[in-house]
Design a protein around this motif. Sequence first.
Motif, mmCIF file in Angstrom:
data_model
loop_
_atom_site.group_PDB
_atom_site.id
_atom_site.type_symbol
_atom_site.label_atom_id
_atom_site.label_comp_id
_atom_site.label_asym_id
_atom_site.label_seq_id
_atom_site.Cartn_x
_atom_site.Cartn_y
_atom_site.Cartn_z
ATOM 1 N N LEU A 183 0.258 49.018 1.265
ATOM 2 C CA LEU A 183 0.846 47.772 1.751
ATOM 3 C C LEU A 183 0.965 47.765 3.265
ATOM 4 N N VAL A 184 1.269 48.899 3.865
ATOM 5 C CA VAL A 184 1.374 48.986 5.332
ATOM 6 C C VAL A 184 0.038 48.659 5.991
ATOM 7 N N PHE A 185 -1.032 49.304 5.549
ATOM 8 C CA PHE A 185 -2.339 49.070 6.160
ATOM 9 C C PHE A 185 -2.877 47.689 5.805
ATOM 10 N N ALA A 186 -2.611 47.217 4.583
ATOM 11 C CA ALA A 186 -3.058 45.874 4.216
ATOM 12 C C ALA A 186 -2.369 44.820 5.063
ATOM 13 N N MET A 187 -1.092 45.012 5.339
ATOM 14 C CA MET A 187 -0.358 44.041 6.145
ATOM 15 C C MET A 187 -0.825 44.060 7.593
ATOM 16 N N ALA A 188 -1.019 45.247 8.155
ATOM 17 C CA ALA A 188 -1.460 45.337 9.547
ATOM 18 C C ALA A 188 -2.877 44.802 9.723
ATOM 19 N N THR A 236 2.575 50.726 13.004
ATOM 20 C CA THR A 236 3.849 51.435 13.123
ATOM 21 C C THR A 236 5.024 50.563 12.693
ATOM 22 N N ILE A 237 5.000 49.303 13.106
ATOM 23 C CA ILE A 237 6.091 48.398 12.747
ATOM 24 C C ILE A 237 6.102 48.141 11.236
ATOM 25 N N ALA A 238 4.921 47.937 10.663
ATOM 26 C CA ALA A 238 4.845 47.714 9.220
ATOM 27 C C ALA A 238 5.310 48.938 8.445
ATOM 28 N N ALA A 239 4.922 50.123 8.894
ATOM 29 C CA ALA A 239 5.353 51.349 8.217
ATOM 30 C C ALA A 239 6.867 51.517 8.301
ATOM 31 N N THR A 240 7.445 51.231 9.455
ATOM 32 C CA THR A 240 8.896 51.342 9.597
ATOM 33 C C THR A 240 9.620 50.382 8.664
ATOM 34 N N ALA A 241 9.142 49.140 8.595
ATOM 35 C CA ALA A 241 9.802 48.140 7.745
ATOM 36 C C ALA A 241 9.650 48.468 6.263
ATOM 37 N N ILE A 242 8.453 48.821 5.828
ATOM 38 C CA ILE A 242 8.202 49.043 4.404
ATOM 39 C C ILE A 242 8.901 50.300 3.914
ATOM 40 N N PHE A 243 8.739 51.410 4.623
ATOM 41 C CA PHE A 243 9.327 52.659 4.151
ATOM 42 C C PHE A 243 10.847 52.669 4.299
ATOM 43 N N SER A 244 11.371 51.942 5.280
ATOM 44 C CA SER A 244 12.827 51.819 5.374
ATOM 45 C C SER A 244 13.377 51.052 4.179
ATOM 46 N N ALA A 260 9.985 39.959 2.731
ATOM 47 C CA ALA A 260 8.776 39.146 2.593
ATOM 48 C C ALA A 260 8.661 38.116 3.710
ATOM 49 N N VAL A 261 9.722 37.372 3.958
ATOM 50 C CA VAL A 261 9.675 36.316 4.975
ATOM 51 C C VAL A 261 9.561 36.923 6.373
ATOM 52 N N GLY A 262 10.256 38.032 6.616
ATOM 53 C CA GLY A 262 10.163 38.670 7.927
ATOM 54 C C GLY A 262 8.767 39.191 8.231
ATOM 55 N N CYS A 263 8.129 39.813 7.249
ATOM 56 C CA CYS A 263 6.761 40.308 7.463
ATOM 57 C C CYS A 263 5.789 39.166 7.668
ATOM 58 N N LYS A 264 5.975 38.083 6.927
ATOM 59 C CA LYS A 264 5.092 36.930 7.096
ATOM 60 C C LYS A 264 5.268 36.311 8.477
ATOM 61 N N ALA A 265 6.506 36.176 8.929
ATOM 62 C CA ALA A 265 6.763 35.547 10.226
ATOM 63 C C ALA A 265 6.277 36.410 11.381
ATOM 64 N N TYR A 266 6.367 37.738 11.245
ATOM 65 C CA TYR A 266 5.984 38.600 12.360
ATOM 66 C C TYR A 266 4.482 38.872 12.398
ATOM 67 N N PHE A 267 3.903 39.189 11.268
ATOM 68 C CA PHE A 267 2.508 39.616 11.249
ATOM 69 C C PHE A 267 1.532 38.452 11.138
ATOM 70 N N PHE A 268 1.977 37.292 10.705
ATOM 71 C CA PHE A 268 1.047 36.195 10.455
ATOM 72 C C PHE A 268 1.456 34.919 11.185
ATOM 73 N N SER A 269 2.156 35.058 12.286
ATOM 74 C CA SER A 269 2.449 33.887 13.100
ATOM 75 C C SER A 269 1.241 33.566 13.980
#
Length: 298
Positions: free
Chosen positions: A124-129, A156-164, A267-276
Amino acid sequence: MASTNDPFQFQEFEESNLLAAASESTTISIEDDIMNPKFPTGFAPSGDEDPTAEDDKAELLSGEKKSIPFWTFQYYQQFFDVDTHHVTERIVGSVLPWPGKNFIHVYLRRNPDLYGPFWICTTLVFAMAISGNISTFLVNLGKPNYKYTPEFGKVTIAATAIFSYAWLVPLAMWGFLLWRNNKIMNLVSYSFMEIVCVYGYSLSVYIPAVVLWIFPYEWLRWLSIGVALCLSGSVLIITFWPAVRDDKPRMIAAVMSAIVVLNVLLAVGCKAYFFSKAELVPPPANLSTTAVVLPHTT
């Protein structure tokens, strides 16, 4: 008259001869063989056997299992000893939740694993990035002032968010359930690894949703977010409902709300940050503009 050397001629034996032959025969005792077993050459038991093997046999016979400290490598190694069909079954169970099917009771069976959650979170981390970079490129493709630069910091940001989310939230949930179990004795209790396993597998539905976020259509993104939130949240709610249903109504509402809100924020945070939508890059400062002066006519 038959000859004296005829082998088929009936002969009579005296009783005394039979008793004498029986006394000279060898007597075999089964009890002697059982009490004194004879081993073939090369297989005789040696006196210096491994004492650890005897300890393991005694441990297995007594039904006890050695307790391994959690800070050792052997403790976590047991959570990666899982078959492929078990991982596949758990992924399908997390993507297709069914009312009344507790994920821990049906799929884990007191045998949680970290293999599936680890690779689900990593994928999920690599797919999101990667999907975020591709989406940014497609949105700004064809714009004259846009220059594509890969954003490796998103990994790095995706890994921090997902694993946290996959570790800190289960830790908080485990601590809360442990605290409430001390207050109310009849509550269902889950181990920390079981909670981590549930949260890790609940993220598997976001992998295909993130791939769909590549297409620059907001309606498609929000639709996939809604479907992923419903499926992932259903797994968590169905699993943790038996653990809090006998608690106070205020605690039940707080736990269920926290589960849903944290899932929505991820979900909403990842969408707003990675896909804006990416902003236009301003033109370099070293380029000079030339003014064109038109002749003034009267």
